[in-house]
Design a protein around this motif. Sequence first.
Motif, PDB file in Angstrom:
ATOM      1  N   ASN A 234      92.084  19.338  40.166  1.00  0.00           N
ATOM      2  CA  ASN A 234      93.022  20.108  40.980  1.00  0.00           C
ATOM      3  C   ASN A 234      94.387  19.996  40.296  1.00  0.00           C
ATOM      4  OD1 ASN A 234      94.644  21.249  42.950  1.00  0.00           O
ATOM      5  ND2 ASN A 234      94.222  19.714  44.510  1.00  0.00           N
TER       6      ASN A 234
ATOM      7  N   TYR B  15      86.224  17.216  45.473  1.00  0.00           N
ATOM      8  CA  TYR B  15      85.687  18.587  45.460  1.00  0.00           C
ATOM      9  C   TYR B  15      84.259  18.645  44.928  1.00  0.00           C
ATOM     10  CZ  TYR B  15      90.394  20.442  46.320  1.00  0.00           C
ATOM     11  OH  TYR B  15      91.615  20.753  46.867  1.00  0.00           O
TER      12      TYR B  15
ATOM     13  N   SER C  75      82.023  21.328  46.217  1.00  0.00           N
ATOM     14  CA  SER C  75      82.614  22.667  46.237  1.00  0.00           C
ATOM     15  C   SER C  75      82.549  23.320  44.859  1.00  0.00           C
ATOM     16  CB  SER C  75      84.067  22.585  46.723  1.00  0.00           C
ATOM     17  OG  SER C  75      84.127  22.102  48.053  1.00  0.00           O
TER      18      SER C  75
ATOM     19  N   LYS D 193      87.947  18.256  51.878  1.00  0.00           N
ATOM     20  CA  LYS D 193      87.797  19.506  51.130  1.00  0.00           C
ATOM     21  C   LYS D 193      86.400  20.098  51.313  1.00  0.00           C
ATOM     22  CE  LYS D 193      91.872  18.525  49.565  1.00  0.00           C
ATOM     23  NZ  LYS D 193      93.067  19.162  50.137  1.00  0.00           N
ATOM     24  N   ASP D 194      85.386  19.340  50.950  1.00  0.00           N
ATOM     25  CA  ASP D 194      84.020  19.866  50.989  1.00  0.00           C
ATOM     26  C   ASP D 194      83.580  20.278  52.382  1.00  0.00           C
ATOM     27  OD1 ASP D 194      83.669  19.550  48.264  1.00  0.00           O
ATOM     28  OD2 ASP D 194      82.901  17.515  48.457  1.00  0.00           O
TER      29      ASP D 194
ATOM     30  N   GLY E 108      86.170  24.225  43.290  1.00  0.00           N
ATOM     31  CA  GLY E 108      87.379  24.090  44.090  1.00  0.00           C
ATOM     32  C   GLY E 108      87.725  25.367  44.830  1.00  0.00           C
TER      33      GLY E 108
END
Length: 420
Positions: free
Chosen positions: A187, A218, A221, A252-253, A338
């Motif tokens: 990221n 992530y 993702s 996030k995921d 991401g």
Amino acid sequence: MHPLQSWRSTFTSALERTLGVISSTPVSTAGVFCMTPPPHRAVSAFGFSAPSGGAFTPPEAAHSVSGQFCVLSGFPICHTQIITLQLRLLFQVCACSNPACRVLPRDLSFSFLVEAFLIPAPYYGAITQHVYLYGNVRLVCVYLDSEVTGLETRPFQLTVEKLEMALEGANSEGVKVKGLILINPQNPLGDVYSPGELQEYLKFAKRHELHVMVDEVYMLSVFEESVGYHSVLSLERLPDPQRTHVMWATSKDFGMSGLRFGTLYTENQDVATAVSSLCRYHGLSGLVQYQMAQLLRDRDWINQVYLPENHARLKAAHTYVSEELRALGIPFVSRGAGFFIWVDLRKYLPAATFEEEMLLWRRFLDNKVLLSLGQAFECKEPGWFRLVFSDKTHRLRLGMQRVRRVLEGKSQVAEDAPSC
């Protein structure tokens, strides 16, 4: 003695004793999850299938009657610990690798003003808060650039040579580098490290006796199947298991950042004991632990429903935005992981300065488009922006229309204004 000094002395002595104890028994009040993977590492620390990590296969979760302490009980409980906490604590502990550093300074914070971690830049800016502002640990940037120097290279590629140069520069300034931070998937670049690259970075760290903190927040993702994501824990052999620590979270995921649930995997008993001692001030409620255990044990729903649908939506959104960028003639970096695309808007800057980058960012903001400017990620090249695409199609369409207007120098149209 002043009452505050007495309290500080008592607190410091108690914490020193706690940090000095090496125990394989988890502290239930700290909210510790413990599990040990089999020796062949067929399953990663978080239960994701190895080597590519395409499915979520956590061990069975069990919880006490009170719901205050959860144990992931798929494997024999041993010294390897997964600790739920706010992840910034790990950076403090690893910056201080010798027992003498366990004595807290008078301000009750870890103060290592001449010790540092290497981190490839650009990087997620909040890490600065976690490491420097919170733990007084300096970050030494390993600056990456967009230049492609050969057929086997890519923009913003991390190499061992760049790591060596950054380490040598820090040493020449009298800064003691104690660790390396890796974000995989990265990221804001969306970069995914191959198993070969991971091995090279870990061998570099072992040569210089550096801790490696791998943030895999992530990891679920990665929506492009051709990318082939590999967790660091799926590697056949870690060069230095005692100095390799892996973090993951549901923020996030699973889109659950508000629950503040994170995990730490480490085989280093000293690190696990120290961090678990600090979890009293960064722990999770029993209710949250119970909810997370219920979610993560539902493997069928995660593997057969949630992840396929989430990946399909991310891929569709990414495809739309990337096609719009290509139509505008805008270069970008994205490797199918991401929620973001690293966009090159340098040609829209009258001068290659961060002041011009800020002015362009302001024009986007005035037209109701919020991008993240490259300077916030310590990017050394002005003009790069992070564009988040994980949204519904109609909002992406409107957002890209506004982006086009800004870049074409047009004013905001009336339909964007509130109706009378």
